[in-house]
Design a protein around this motif. Sequence first.
Motif, PDB file in Angstrom:
ATOM      1  N   GLU A  76      -8.390   5.844  28.973  1.00 26.17           N
ATOM      2  CA  GLU A  76      -7.812   7.090  29.471  1.00 26.17           C
ATOM      3  C   GLU A  76      -7.338   8.014  28.356  1.00 26.17           C
ATOM      4  OE1 GLU A  76      -4.801   6.032  32.253  1.00 26.17           O
ATOM      5  OE2 GLU A  76      -6.226   5.268  33.736  1.00 26.17           O
ATOM      6  N   VAL A  77      -7.340   7.568  27.134  1.00 27.56           N
ATOM      7  CA  VAL A  77      -7.013   8.416  25.992  1.00 27.56           C
ATOM      8  C   VAL A  77      -7.682   7.812  24.768  1.00 27.56           C
ATOM      9  CG1 VAL A  77      -4.864   7.190  25.490  1.00 27.56           C
ATOM     10  CG2 VAL A  77      -5.149   9.542  24.707  1.00 27.56           C
ATOM     11  N   ILE A  78      -8.149   8.681  23.855  1.00 30.62           N
ATOM     12  CA  ILE A  78      -8.847   8.247  22.648  1.00 30.62           C
ATOM     13  C   ILE A  78      -8.064   8.744  21.443  1.00 30.62           C
ATOM     14  CG2 ILE A  78     -10.992   8.383  21.325  1.00 30.62           C
ATOM     15  CD1 ILE A  78     -12.461   8.907  23.946  1.00 30.62           C
ATOM     16  N   VAL A  79      -7.818   7.847  20.489  1.00 30.70           N
ATOM     17  CA  VAL A  79      -7.089   8.188  19.269  1.00 30.70           C
ATOM     18  C   VAL A  79      -8.043   8.070  18.094  1.00 30.70           C
ATOM     19  CG1 VAL A  79      -5.145   7.617  17.779  1.00 30.70           C
ATOM     20  CG2 VAL A  79      -4.935   7.333  20.256  1.00 30.70           C
ATOM     21  N   LEU A  80      -8.139   9.145  17.305  1.00 30.18           N
ATOM     22  CA  LEU A  80      -8.879   9.140  16.046  1.00 30.18           C
ATOM     23  C   LEU A  80      -7.847   9.062  14.926  1.00 30.18           C
ATOM     24  CD1 LEU A  80     -11.620  11.842  16.682  1.00 30.18           C
ATOM     25  CD2 LEU A  80     -12.015   9.451  16.176  1.00 30.18           C
ATOM     26  N   ALA A  81      -7.857   7.961  14.189  1.00 34.31           N
ATOM     27  CA  ALA A  81      -6.807   7.741  13.194  1.00 34.31           C
ATOM     28  C   ALA A  81      -7.422   7.456  11.832  1.00 34.31           C
ATOM     29  CB  ALA A  81      -5.906   6.579  13.626  1.00 34.31           C
ATOM     30  N   ARG A  82      -6.795   8.044  10.815  1.00 30.39           N
ATOM     31  CA  ARG A  82      -7.174   7.788   9.430  1.00 30.39           C
ATOM     32  C   ARG A  82      -5.987   8.092   8.551  1.00 30.39           C
ATOM     33  NH1 ARG A  82      -8.490   9.114   4.429  1.00 30.39           N
ATOM     34  NH2 ARG A  82     -10.501   8.511   3.514  1.00 30.39           N
ATOM     35  N   GLY A  83      -5.851   7.339   7.462  1.00 31.08           N
ATOM     36  CA  GLY A  83      -4.777   7.602   6.521  1.00 31.08           C
ATOM     37  C   GLY A  83      -5.062   8.838   5.687  1.00 31.08           C
ATOM     38  N   GLY A  84      -4.172   9.128   4.768  1.00 28.37           N
ATOM     39  CA  GLY A  84      -4.334  10.304   3.933  1.00 28.37           C
ATOM     40  C   GLY A  84      -5.462  10.139   2.932  1.00 28.37           C
ATOM     41  N   PRO A 143      -1.329   5.187  29.794  1.00 22.83           N
ATOM     42  CA  PRO A 143      -2.774   4.963  29.935  1.00 22.83           C
ATOM     43  C   PRO A 143      -3.102   3.504  30.227  1.00 22.83           C
ATOM     44  CG  PRO A 143      -2.178   5.333  27.631  1.00 22.83           C
ATOM     45  CD  PRO A 143      -0.960   5.618  28.442  1.00 22.83           C
ATOM     46  N   ASN A 144      -4.128   3.328  31.039  1.00 22.28           N
ATOM     47  CA  ASN A 144      -4.587   1.978  31.366  1.00 22.28           C
ATOM     48  C   ASN A 144      -5.093   1.259  30.119  1.00 22.28           C
ATOM     49  OD1 ASN A 144      -5.528  -0.280  32.825  1.00 22.28           O
ATOM     50  ND2 ASN A 144      -7.545   0.645  33.010  1.00 22.28           N
ATOM     51  N   ARG A 145      -5.880   1.971  29.327  1.00 21.99           N
ATOM     52  CA  ARG A 145      -6.381   1.427  28.062  1.00 21.99           C
ATOM     53  C   ARG A 145      -6.509   2.577  27.071  1.00 21.99           C
ATOM     54  NH1 ARG A 145     -11.155  -2.869  27.993  1.00 21.99           N
ATOM     55  NH2 ARG A 145      -9.388  -4.066  28.808  1.00 21.99           N
ATOM     56  N   ILE A 146      -6.237   2.277  25.823  1.00 23.28           N
ATOM     57  CA  ILE A 146      -6.278   3.289  24.765  1.00 23.28           C
ATOM     58  C   ILE A 146      -7.456   2.985  23.865  1.00 23.28           C
ATOM     59  CG2 ILE A 146      -5.001   4.347  22.872  1.00 23.28           C
ATOM     60  CD1 ILE A 146      -2.435   3.190  24.233  1.00 23.28           C
ATOM     61  N   GLY A 147      -8.318   3.975  23.673  1.00 24.12           N
ATOM     62  CA  GLY A 147      -9.412   3.830  22.725  1.00 24.12           C
ATOM     63  C   GLY A 147      -8.969   4.245  21.336  1.00 24.12           C
ATOM     64  N   LEU A 148      -9.277   3.447  20.364  1.00 23.42           N
ATOM     65  CA  LEU A 148      -8.867   3.722  18.981  1.00 23.42           C
ATOM     66  C   LEU A 148     -10.087   3.678  18.079  1.00 23.42           C
ATOM     67  CD1 LEU A 148      -6.736   4.156  16.785  1.00 23.42           C
ATOM     68  CD2 LEU A 148      -6.397   1.667  16.718  1.00 23.42           C
ATOM     69  N   ILE A 149     -10.332   4.784  17.375  1.00 26.20           N
ATOM     70  CA  ILE A 149     -11.418   4.887  16.411  1.00 26.20           C
ATOM     71  C   ILE A 149     -10.789   5.007  15.030  1.00 26.20           C
ATOM     72  CG2 ILE A 149     -13.430   6.223  15.691  1.00 26.20           C
ATOM     73  CD1 ILE A 149     -13.681   7.256  18.543  1.00 26.20           C
ATOM     74  N   PHE A 201      -5.667  -1.918  24.094  1.00 22.79           N
ATOM     75  CA  PHE A 201      -6.481  -1.083  23.216  1.00 22.79           C
ATOM     76  C   PHE A 201      -7.928  -1.556  23.249  1.00 22.79           C
ATOM     77  CE2 PHE A 201      -2.353  -0.114  21.552  1.00 22.79           C
ATOM     78  CZ  PHE A 201      -2.463   1.178  21.062  1.00 22.79           C
ATOM     79  N   ARG A 202      -8.813  -0.597  23.048  1.00 23.38           N
ATOM     80  CA  ARG A 202     -10.203  -0.912  22.722  1.00 23.38           C
ATOM     81  C   ARG A 202     -10.471  -0.258  21.379  1.00 23.38           C
ATOM     82  NH1 ARG A 202     -15.920   0.524  25.916  1.00 23.38           N
ATOM     83  NH2 ARG A 202     -17.254  -0.449  24.328  1.00 23.38           N
TER      84      ARG A 202
END
Length: 429
Positions: free
Chosen positions: A203-211, A143-149, A173-174
Amino acid sequence: MNTGPTSPEQPWPVRTVARKIADWINRLGAVWVEGQVTQVSARPGTATAFITLRDPSADMSMTLTCPIGLVRGQQPGVVEGNRVIVHGKPTFYPGRGTLSLRVDEIRAVGIGELLARIERLRRLLAAEGLFAPERKRRLPFLPNRIGLITGRASAAERDVLTNARARWPAARFRVINVAVQGVTAVPQIRTALSTLDADPSVEVIVLARGGGSVEDLLPFSDEALCRAVAACRTPVVSAIGHEPDTPLLDHVADLRCSTPTDAGKRVVPDVAEETARLRQLRDRGRRALHGWVDRERRLLDSLRSRPALADPLGPLRRRAEDIHALRDRARRAVSAALAVEQNGLTATKARLTTLGPAATLARGYAVVQRIDPAGAVDVLRSVSDAPAGTLLRVRLTDGAVHAVVSDDGADLGDNNPMASGGSGGVPGA
């Protein structure tokens, strides 16, 4: 109390409007309301507690009032972040001009009830096709840029960034930091999601959270958030909690990762692996190219060694020699045939000459022809055909003379010579 229509000349006082609103709201019945507690104000020495109840899926809230004993006697207690179901009646306080829900019963939503609601929502979304594998989109290779929430300064953010950049140092990353639990989580996540989805460089969005506990992960099973993820045009990766945690977002997202660390490894390729793969492909390409060149060279050598290419003029020379030989043979054959025919023609000519009248005339003979009055000439074959006075033409070897038959020529026979000759003829004897 004035109940007529209002006008700039006859306006209603504030008290009238407040009373009318209070009368209208007081006619409303009691309702059951569910929400998440965001603020509790129960000061000692007061008889009334004030609670702010917020909608988990929307940026809306309302104020509750209830006896303070209802808050303190609740088991489990009414604390911020808990989901509750309350029973109350809308009430308008004219003195302050505020609207609140006067509550007479508060029920905590237990874990069992939450899980049951999540299961019902799971079946609903599955029936609508939001979990269907065919609607999942493939992630871009690089991906050109990765979106991270993710949460601000969270371990999930650190895991995603560290692992992604360890695999591909040039990864960009953004990052948008949001609340990942509590009443503000869903609205903030949806806003960040729409922002990243509208960015053409992402070009791709990541939704991340710990446990976390079931209550902590409830925002990621929210119906509004699940539908927002399903509506995204950009592929979405869900990296929520640990391996056993499966919020509904995992089923709606295009790719589910067990942990944020796993997400960091799957959104970008490994530069070392790709370098090795490129090296292998380059070696394979070199071997294939060398093999093809060697094969074509051998083919060219075999073609070049063939007589037609080794000596291209040789066949032409040989064909020219064949043509010359055939031409000479044809010339000799034609000459021989002409000679044979010439000899035959000469022999025939000799025979004709020998058998012809000219040869006979040369031996001393003559040909006597009769000339009739019409001028026609024919050979005289009998003396009876030549009565006296008949004009004759006597052909000799070197010319012809004319004669006239005499009266007694028939009686003299062969011993009586002719008395006339020359071209003009002589009268009879």
